[in-house]
Enzyme design. Structure first.
Site, short mmCIF file in Angstrom:
data_model
loop_
_atom_site.label_atom_id
_atom_site.label_comp_id
_atom_site.label_asym_id
_atom_site.label_seq_id
_atom_site.Cartn_x
_atom_site.Cartn_y
_atom_site.Cartn_z
N HIS A 74 -21.10 21.70 76.12
CA HIS A 74 -21.62 20.84 77.19
C HIS A 74 -21.56 19.38 76.74
O HIS A 74 -22.14 19.03 75.71
CB HIS A 74 -23.06 21.22 77.54
CG HIS A 74 -23.72 20.26 78.49
ND1 HIS A 74 -24.63 19.33 78.09
CD2 HIS A 74 -23.55 20.09 79.83
CE1 HIS A 74 -25.03 18.62 79.13
NE2 HIS A 74 -24.39 19.06 80.19
N SER A 75 -20.84 18.56 77.51
CA SER A 75 -20.76 17.13 77.23
C SER A 75 -20.23 16.88 75.81
O SER A 75 -19.14 17.33 75.47
CB SER A 75 -22.13 16.47 77.44
OG SER A 75 -22.04 15.08 77.29
N MET A 76 -21.02 16.22 74.97
CA MET A 76 -20.59 15.93 73.61
C MET A 76 -20.45 17.19 72.77
O MET A 76 -19.83 17.17 71.71
CB MET A 76 -21.56 14.97 72.94
CG MET A 76 -21.52 13.56 73.48
SD MET A 76 -19.93 12.76 73.23
CE MET A 76 -19.85 12.69 71.44
N GLY A 87 -18.62 19.59 73.51
CA GLY A 87 -17.21 19.94 73.53
C GLY A 87 -16.40 19.16 72.52
O GLY A 87 -15.27 19.56 72.18
#
Length: 269
Positions: free
Chosen positions: A264-266, A268
């Site tokens: 999720h978000s960072m 990834g």
């Protein structure tokens, strides 16, 4: 003699005629002064008339080219400023009408979404300690279990690892894990033969990264990446024992060789 007229005048009645030389000179001077004044006045009137004529003729002449350009540029600037004001006013009116229309007519959402409910349990993997990763004291690994659906506390299905983002929590896995468990139970209930075909569902793991601000600190990303790699190795090491213990069908399932990673978000990154 008495009684006899005499041509001689008495002494007190004698008339003396003065010479006219001074009077004539004064008269000549007055006449010359008047002539000078008249000449000067005439010259002044002539000069004034000539100046007026020159001004009149100059006013009727066409303006120079640079004066025309200056006047035209002023007119163009004035027109452009008016056009800009009108465009700004028109844009303001259009935005205002669009906002009003969206507020009064576009705020009613179609009720196509259903609420998601869950009874989460986060089982900490205490065996994932110092022997597996040097970040065991800093980060944690959890196995998610949905109450009412997941009856076993050991993983034996398809492994999935959830990685939260910047300042994220390991509990953010709840939505996707609960929906997955609910969908699997519903699908197997309608088609039980899917289990024999290898449809076993998912085991969701999640990592607790102390809600670090990874978007602002690059070194934290490196530490978390090392921890995630260590967690993947640990997760794969669990399945040789657990799959043999929790066999859902007569068909023997192959051991997993990889883990599905959901970032999720960072996370990834």
């Amino acid at each position: 003699m008495p009684g006899k007229h005499s041509d001689a005048s008495p002494p007190h009645c004698t008339l003396s005629v003065m010479p006219a030389t001074h009077s004539n000179a004064a008269s000549g001077n007055s006449s010359s002064t008047s002539s000078v004044y008249s000449t000067r006045l005439t010259a002044r009137l002539a000069a004034t008339a000539q100046q007026n004529a020159a001004d009149t003729s100059h006013g009727s002449e066409p303006l120079p080219a640079n004066a025309k350009q200056t006047m035209c540029s002023k007119i163009h600037r004035h027109i452009r400023s008016r056009i800009g004001t009108l465009c700004l006013l028109l844009a303001t009116v259009v935005v205002g009408l669009t906002t009003a229309h969206s507020y009064f007519h576009g705020q009613s959402d179609t009720p196509n979404c259903g609420m998601s409910y869950s009874r989460p349990r986060y089982i900490e993997q205490t065996e994932f300690g110092r022997s597996w990763t040097r970040y065991s004291a800093k980060y944690k690994l959890y196995l998610y279990r949905e109450g009412g659906f997941d009856v076993h506390d050991q993983p034996f299905r398809i492994p999935v690892l959830f990685v939260p983002g910047n300042a994220g929590s390991h509990k953010q896995v709840r939505s996707i894990a609960a929906a997955s468990s609910s969908a699997f139970v519903k699908m197997v209930g309608e088609s039980p033969h899917l289990v024999d075909e290898g449809c076993v569902g998912y085991d969701f793991f999640t990592v607790g990264l102390n809600e670090e601000l990874t978007a602002l600190h690059g070194y934290s990303i490196l530490e978390q990446a090392d921890f995630v790699n260590d967690a993947i190795r640990y997760i794969l090491s669990l399945y040789p024992k657990t799959r043999a213990k929790h066999q859902l069908s007569q068909t023997k399932m192959a051991l997993p060789t990889s883990v599905v990673v959901v970032g999720h978000s960072m996370g990834g990154v």
